[in-house]
Design an enzyme around this catalytic site. Structure first.
Site, PDB file in Angstrom:
ATOM      1  N   HIS A 308      -0.288 -25.469  23.253  1.00 38.87           N
ATOM      2  CA  HIS A 308       0.055 -24.616  22.110  1.00 38.87           C
ATOM      3  C   HIS A 308      -0.927 -24.786  20.957  1.00 38.87           C
ATOM      4  O   HIS A 308      -1.593 -23.838  20.532  1.00 38.87           O
ATOM      5  CB  HIS A 308       1.473 -24.910  21.630  1.00 38.87           C
ATOM      6  CG  HIS A 308       1.787 -24.280  20.310  1.00 38.87           C
ATOM      7  ND1 HIS A 308       1.875 -25.008  19.130  1.00 38.87           N
ATOM      8  CD2 HIS A 308       2.006 -22.992  19.952  1.00 38.87           C
ATOM      9  CE1 HIS A 308       2.139 -24.196  18.129  1.00 38.87           C
ATOM     10  NE2 HIS A 308       2.229 -22.959  18.600  1.00 38.87           N
ATOM     11  N   PHE A 329      -1.140 -21.906  11.023  1.00 34.54           N
ATOM     12  CA  PHE A 329       0.154 -21.320  11.350  1.00 34.54           C
ATOM     13  C   PHE A 329       0.570 -20.223  10.381  1.00 34.54           C
ATOM     14  O   PHE A 329       1.227 -19.262  10.763  1.00 34.54           O
ATOM     15  CB  PHE A 329       1.226 -22.410  11.403  1.00 34.54           C
ATOM     16  CG  PHE A 329       1.101 -23.326  12.587  1.00 34.54           C
ATOM     17  CD1 PHE A 329       0.429 -22.919  13.721  1.00 34.54           C
ATOM     18  CD2 PHE A 329       1.668 -24.580  12.573  1.00 34.54           C
ATOM     19  CE1 PHE A 329       0.301 -23.749  14.828  1.00 34.54           C
ATOM     20  CE2 PHE A 329       1.560 -25.424  13.669  1.00 34.54           C
ATOM     21  CZ  PHE A 329       0.879 -25.012  14.799  1.00 34.54           C
TER      22      PHE A 329
END
Length: 579
Positions: A308, A329
């Site tokens: 990820h 993010f």
């Protein structure tokens, strides 16, 4: 007579005062899931004041864990500015006009069609599908920001939940969807509504998002579709476009292997992250929602750590301060490939549950009742719980079957176990005769990771029975990890390693990797002394393959991969057992 009347009244008042807290405590334990819905009332205030329900989730005790239902959920009226990077204040909140007062409805499963929506590999898409997806995304990008279905609003969802823009209900703690058990279900909800909106914009209820199948040798190169039309994003690392993705990537090391060598490394890495090191929910999914013994819980699962995190940084533009878009993010949702990346992670969650027979719901009420809010394709705000998204068939979709080439890609030891044990014995004698005797102890209390470190770790149960081995996983725990400053940190972990210069996931000595991306949210909500995380890796299978399953101790090597490891310390390494 009057005196007797007053005595009775005083007695009744005393009983009422004495009984009220007990009654409230009883209510808090028996029907708290309903009472949580009553916000801003005197009853709610009294319950929080008189019961053991904490005002901040970081203070939950063992007694609380067993007796309360304190699900995680955002307070939609608390959205505020947050930090995307330590030097960048962002506002990802939705517009205030009317939406703050929107009344949510409970999630309902879609009517089951005759066939499920099939999410296909990006590399297998035909021109008709690409044209359909291109049209849907173009329409989504044309919608104004005031429309919750618009691309900017869809992208901002990830920003709000990964930067701490929302506080939790009934708490000043922020909502976090990374580094613990909410990671997989939150992103499944997110993709579900995103997919439904795209389909509705082109009138196709069978539309399904594609997934970037980076775990398959045929699909490890960045998809060509994302270079064109509305899928194009200028904030990507151009030097990686024609390279095979490195699932254990570190930008400081750069591209180490190419071609078939990189493919084999990726396959071995996938085997380790999904099979060998992740046989229990807490290993694959990370920290449960309850805090640790020190009041803070920060420990991501194997796949969240990598691939990820690593694919995020692989795609993001290296010259940007936070490798935006994908590498940070707060901005990742603005790259259309984000959704195909997470579709593959969602797929791998389902594969992991199949492999390890984990399709029965985890019996954790806090997790199951935790919920979020999303706008659907009809502009209706929907409340959806974790328990609603554990079965993708009920959600109306499935994944195209592709070869799981990594499923049997078991790495081989770098040297034979017999040679390794001989060399490790020489190392132990050297440690005993020099000033490195402290490395014979697994508790090191704040030791720096500036240089590679190899530590002797005792095994509490070297002679487990077959039944014990079947029921419990032996777990390697690197604990008390503390990072000074907000920066990316990466180090790899090996067991019984005898050569630090020729290492990688293709060798059985590799146990896993620790990756810490900048997380300003955690640092803004946690006291300095509690800003520590842990890493848990299942090693039962690894020890068996290294013929160390009957040894009374093992040697654990922590190999720094970023210069920031010089500002990283840890307290020790130990062996636990997990049922």
């Amino acid at each position: 007579m009057a005196t007797g009347k007053y005595s009775c009244l005083l007695l009744l008042a005393f009983v009422a005062v004495a009984v009220l807290p007990v009654t409230l405590l009883f209510l808090s334990f028996t029907s708290i899931s309903h009472i949580w819905e009553i916000e801003g009332t005197i009853l709610n205030y009294l319950l929080r004041s008189h019961s053991r329900i904490p005002s901040n989730n970081n203070n939950v005790t063992n007694f609380d864990k067993a007796n309360i239902v304190n699900e995680i959920s955002p307070n939609l009226t608390t959205c505020h500015d947050s930090y995307g990077r330590p030097d960048l204040l962002v506002n990802c909140c939705p517009p205030l006009s009317g939406e703050a007062s929107a009344v949510p409805i409970d999630f309902q499963y879609p009517l089951q069609p005759s066939t499920l929506r099939v999410r296909r590999s990006v590399h297998h898409l035909d021109s008709a599908y690409i044209a359909k997806y291109t049209k849907a995304l173009a329409i989504m990008k044309s919608l104004p920001h005031s429309d919750p279905r618009s691309f900017t609003r869809q992208a901002s969802i990830h920003c709000t939940f990964c930067t701490g823009a929302y506080d939790q209900k009934h708490s000043s703690a922020t909502v976090n969807i990374h580094r613990q058990w909410l990671f997989f279900p939150f992103h499944r909800m997110y993709l579900y509504f995103h997919e439904r909106i795209l389909g509705s914009l082109i009138g196709d209820e069978n539309f399904a998002l594609p997934f970037w199948n980076w775990d398959n040798p045929e699909s490890m190169v960045f998809p060509k579709m994302f270079h064109e039309g509305p899928f194009y994003d200028s904030q990507r690392e151009p030097t990686h476009f024609d390279q095979i993705v490195d699932l254990n990537y570190d930008e400081e090391v750069g591209i180490v292997s190419r071609g078939e060598e990189q493919v084999n490394s990726n396959l071995a890495f996938m085997y380790n992250q999904v099979i060998s090191s992740a046989k229990k929910p807490e290993l694959f999914m990370g920290c449960p929602l309850y805090p640790g013994d020190d009041g803070f819980c920060d420990g991501p699962g194997t796949v969240e750590l990598a691939p990820h995190n690593t694919v995020h940084t692989w795609v993001g533009l290296g010259s940007n301060p936070g490798q935006e878009h994908m590498g940070a993010f707060y901005s990742a949702g603005f790259d259309p490939c984000f959704y195909s990346h997470h579709a593959n992670l969602d797929r791998i969650w389902d594969i992991w549950r199949d492999i390890h027979d984990m399709h029965m719901p985890i019996n954790d009420t806090v997790w199951l009742k935790s919920h979020f809010y999303f706008y659907d394709e009809n502009l209706q705000l929907v409340k959806i719980k974790v328990s609603d998204v554990l079965n993708i068939t009920k959600l109306g979709y499935t994944y195209e079957k592709t070869d799981l080439t990594w499923l049997n890609k078991v790495p081989k030891p770098f040297v034979s176990p017999q040679i390794a044990k001989h060399k490790l014995k020489i190392r132990e004698n050297y440690y005993k005769e020099t000033s490195r005797q402290h490395l014979l102890r697994s508790k090191l209390e704040g030791r720096s990771l500036e240089n590679p470190m190899t530590i002797k770790v005792s095994r509490p149960k070297p002679y487990r029975s077959k039944e014990e081995i079947k029921e419990e996983e032996e777990v390697l725990v690197v604990y008390g990890i503390k990072i000074k400053g907000d920066m990316k940190v990466k180090f790899d972990v090996y067991v019984n390693l005898v050569n630090e210069t020729n290492v990688g996931p293709t060798y059985r000595e590799f146990a896993g990797t620790f990756i810490r991306l900048p997380d300003v949210m955690m640092r803004s909500t946690t006291s300095e002394e509690n800003q520590k995380s842990s890493m848990k890796l299942g090693i039962s299978e690894l020890l068996n393959d290294l013929e160390a399953d009957r040894d009374e101790s093992i040697w654990v090597t922590l190999l720094p991969r970023t210069t920031s490891c010089a500002k990283t310390t840890f307290d020790g390494v130990r062996i636990d057992y997990m049922r």
